[in-house]
Motif scaffolding. Structure first.
Motif, PDB file in Angstrom:
ATOM      1  N   ASN A 164       0.841  -1.190   0.000  1.00 34.64           N
ATOM      2  CA  ASN A 164       0.000   0.000   0.000  1.00 34.64           C
ATOM      3  C   ASN A 164       0.881   1.246   0.000  1.00 34.64           C
ATOM      4  OD1 ASN A 164      -2.261  -1.728   0.318  1.00 34.64           O
ATOM      5  ND2 ASN A 164      -1.801  -1.858   2.498  1.00 34.64           N
ATOM      6  N   ASN A 165       0.324   2.360  -0.438  1.00 35.52           N
ATOM      7  CA  ASN A 165       1.073   3.612  -0.405  1.00 35.52           C
ATOM      8  C   ASN A 165       0.096   4.775  -0.344  1.00 35.52           C
ATOM      9  OD1 ASN A 165       0.443   2.950  -3.254  1.00 35.52           O
ATOM     10  ND2 ASN A 165       1.502   4.862  -3.678  1.00 35.52           N
ATOM     11  N   GLY A 166       0.653   5.950  -0.103  1.00 30.59           N
ATOM     12  CA  GLY A 166      -0.195   7.129  -0.030  1.00 30.59           C
ATOM     13  C   GLY A 166       0.608   8.369   0.274  1.00 30.59           C
ATOM     14  N   CYS A 167      -0.120   9.470   0.429  1.00 31.25           N
ATOM     15  CA  CYS A 167       0.497  10.752   0.735  1.00 31.25           C
ATOM     16  C   CYS A 167      -0.600  11.731   1.134  1.00 31.25           C
ATOM     17  CB  CYS A 167       1.263  11.292  -0.471  1.00 31.25           C
ATOM     18  SG  CYS A 167       0.193  11.717  -1.863  1.00 31.25           S
ATOM     19  N   PHE A 168      -0.183  12.891   1.550  1.00 31.01           N
ATOM     20  CA  PHE A 168      -1.081  14.019   1.753  1.00 31.01           C
ATOM     21  C   PHE A 168      -0.765  15.021   0.653  1.00 31.01           C
ATOM     22  CE2 PHE A 168      -1.336  12.145   5.891  1.00 31.01           C
ATOM     23  CZ  PHE A 168      -2.570  12.514   6.392  1.00 31.01           C
ATOM     24  N   ILE A 169      -1.810  15.605   0.096  1.00 31.17           N
ATOM     25  CA  ILE A 169      -1.621  16.650  -0.911  1.00 31.17           C
ATOM     26  C   ILE A 169      -2.124  17.957  -0.320  1.00 31.17           C
ATOM     27  CG2 ILE A 169      -2.183  17.461  -3.228  1.00 31.17           C
ATOM     28  CD1 ILE A 169      -2.652  14.587  -4.054  1.00 31.17           C
ATOM     29  N   LEU A 170      -1.255  18.961  -0.355  1.00 33.45           N
ATOM     30  CA  LEU A 170      -1.625  20.299   0.087  1.00 33.45           C
ATOM     31  C   LEU A 170      -2.000  21.101  -1.159  1.00 33.45           C
ATOM     32  CD1 LEU A 170      -1.838  22.451   2.323  1.00 33.45           C
ATOM     33  CD2 LEU A 170       0.594  22.934   1.945  1.00 33.45           C
TER      34      LEU A 170
END
Length: 189
Positions: A164-170
């Motif tokens: 799994n992977n991910g991030c936060f986008i501002l």
């Protein structure tokens, strides 16, 4: 009785534009997210395995947002406003924003984006094909702050094989249009 009707009418008149503006912002953010992550996906065709599915629900924000706040100066300045939007347990879905994005526009992008799936529906599709390269994109509920000029959105990709992977986008609103300002806290397992 007339006062009650008047109060309800006033509430409806004043709350409707706010709700509509929020959905319009949600749709703008969703379009940017779709454009970014579906860029390399193939157009949907009969019999073709689609590798990226979209999760219908807005996942609630959790304490992981605190970790992101601690690492970014802009978020630190707006920490109190952001923290108020954590642990929202109200269930919401993306249907209104999804419909705004694809209502008579963005048809090429729509040809790549599947109809949204629940987690159970994703598991059925994933199990049917038995491929390990399918992903479910989970877009969390946007956190708007600083006078609705910034938004923080967590994106996560779920796979059956634990990669799994991910991030936060501002996001930042510049001249009335949303744009990605920064990618924060990228992670992968």
């Amino acid at each position: 009785m007339k006062r009650l009707y008047l109060k309800i009418l006033l509430l409806f008149v004043f709350a409707s534009p706010i709700a509509l503006a929020q959905e319009t912002d949600n749709a703008a953010l969703l379009k940017i997210i779709f454009s970014k992550y579906y860029k390399n996906e193939k157009v949907i065709a009969k019999g073709r395995l689609q590798l990226l599915s979209f999760y219908c629900q807005k996942a609630p924000n959790n304490a992981e947002v605190l970790e992101v706040i601690a690492k970014n100066d802009l978020l630190k300045k707006n920490a109190d406003e952001i923290k108020k939007q954590i642990n929202n347990t109200k269930e919401e879905d993306w249907s209104a924003a999804y419909n705004i994005v694809f209502d008579n526009q963005n048809q090429y992008l729509k040809s790549k984006v599947n109809a949204c799936l629940s987690f159970e529906e994703y598991k059925v599709v994933s199990d049917r094909f038995g491929e390990n390269n399918q992903r479910l994109m989970i877009v969390h509920k946007p956190i708007y702050f600083a006078g609705n000029n910034f938004a923080l959105v967590k994106i996560a990709f779920y796979r059956n094989i634990e990669h799994n992977n991910g991030c936060f986008i501002l996001f930042e609103k510049v001249n009335g249009l949303w744009a990605i300002k920064e990618i924060l806290n990228e992670w992968a397992t």
